[in-house]
Motif scaffolding. Structure first.
Motif: not given
Lengths: 331, 82
Positions: A307-313
């Motif tokens: 979730f955290i990683a996908a929010m960045q882009p």
């Protein structure tokens, strides 16, 4: 020395001029070239004694007001010097009082601020040097070949300072990248004839508020999923701030190569930051010393990691798309 | 999007107001999210639902008085400054 040859990064340009100030403010004393004391940028002449001829003019003008023209011509010149010599003892006292007052205010401020944010913990995140910054920027731009993502801890179970450990988070790069992003955004707006000094403030507050929202969501999710990680809030601020580096590159390539460059760079930087965050946070979240809740923790930890990683882009796209409308580009 | 700090403050205030409105016995117990029906059996990890329930209850308890103050101040400013 500090960066691979040919690797010019705008935030590094910015960072070098500012590094003296920030190091003066916050770096730990056991540093490389940066010393603990302030670097003199000007000659401090305020405490020097007044030049010699003053007392003579003072005596003559004070004693004989209506003298002949030679002294009369000298008085305008000396008039500007007389107040300086006259007030010198008072100026000295005033300066000493001011200095002691400033010292007191500084102490009081530090005590009060220390109750909310621990300043020494904050200083840890700014204990960086140029080599670390260069390596970290290279890592953020191409994280695919890095193999060892673990952070070393020292004896008191604290992470080692970022100067010695490339995988440790720091706040210097995010802060610099944020400011550089604002400047680049202003420049891009300028090339589209949409610039207005108020826009800079708007971009700044928008960016900050999205950062706060993102952090609130992440902290809330971490709390609800009951993951006891060693991630401090400032670590999360640092990790969420790393995407600004990518955003700067995206904006610049969108400026140079219009729509194609923008999307390609967005895709590439998005992949980079997803990869980087997943590798880094996997070490920090998943392999915690929780022997009994390993099964539950693994699944939830993985979810929150993705979730955290996908929010960045998504954030990267959201915060840069309105800046790169290619319709009204004035050539 | 022109986000100012004030709009963030408004959003946070509205969200916390929303949480504070959830009445314990009229609503939460009926849905099954009441704090008296807690599952917790002294296991080591409380589980997501009980964490949420605890969070709601603690927000309601802690923010009751500050919310009154903040709401009054916000209403005042909205009336004056439009």
């Amino acid at each position: 020395m500090d960066a691979p040859a040919g690797f010019r990064h705008p935030s590094q340009k910015q960072g070098r001029s500012r590094s003296a100030k920030s190091h003066r403010g916050g770096g730990t004393a056991a540093g490389g070239r940066i010393q603990g004391g302030p670097t003199q940028l000007f000659d401090d002449t305020s405490t020097q004694p007044p030049p010699q001829p003053q007392p003579d003019y003072y005596d003559t003008t004070g004693a004989e007001p209506g003298y002949d023209t030679s002294v009369g011509m000298a008085t305008p010149g000396s008039m500007s010097n007389v107040p300086y010599s006259m007030n010198d003892p008072m100026a000295n006292m005033a300066m000493q009082y001011g200095a002691s007052l400033a010292g007191q205010t500084g102490e009081m401020l530090e005590k009060n601020v220390d109750r909310f944010i621990s300043v020494s913990k904050l200083k840890y995140y700014f204990a960086v040097d140029t080599a670390y910054v260069g390596k970290k920027l290279a890592l953020l731009s191409f994280p695919f070949t890095h193999t060892n993502w673990s952070i070393h801890y020292n004896n008191q179970d604290e992470p080692v300072a970022p100067r010695y450990e490339i995988n440790a988070p720091d706040l210097y790069i995010p802060v610099m990248a944020f400011v550089t992003y604002l400047l680049v955004a202003g420049y891009v707006l300028g090339t589209q004839n949409r610039f207005d000094p108020e826009q800079l403030g708007m971009q700044a507050s928008s960016g900050l508020i999205w950062l706060v929202i993102e952090l609130a969501i992440i902290v809330l999710s971490l709390y609800i999923m009951n993951l006891n990680t060693q991630l401090r809030t400032l670590d999360l601020v640092a990790f969420c701030g790393y995407k600004y580096v990518g955003m700067i590159m995206i904006l610049l390539s969108g400026l140079c190569f219009n729509s194609l460059g923008y999307y390609i760079m967005l895709l590439y930087m998005g992949t980079c930051i997803v990869f980087f965050l997943m590798k880094t946070l996997k070490v920090l979240i998943l392999s915690e010393a929780n022997p009994h809740s390993v099964v539950h923790g693994r699944k939830r930890g993985t979810y929150i990691l993705v979730f955290i990683a996908a929010m960045q882009p998504l954030f990267m796209y959201w915060l840069t798309s309105h800046l790169s409308t290619f319709k009204e580009k004035i050539d | 999007m022109a986000f100012t700090i004030y709009s963030l403050f408004e959003a946070v205030l509205l969200c916390i107001n929303g949480i504070a409105i959830l009445h314990e016995e009229r609503f939460l117990n009926r849905v099954g999210w009441g704090s008296n029906q807690n599952i917790g059996g002294f296991g080591e990890e409380p589980g997501m639902k009980s964490q949420l329930i605890n969070l709601i209850r603690s927000v309601r308890t802690v923010m009751r008085v500050p919310l009154i103050i903040l709401n009054t101040v916000t209403i005042f400013f909205e009336l004056i400054l439009g």
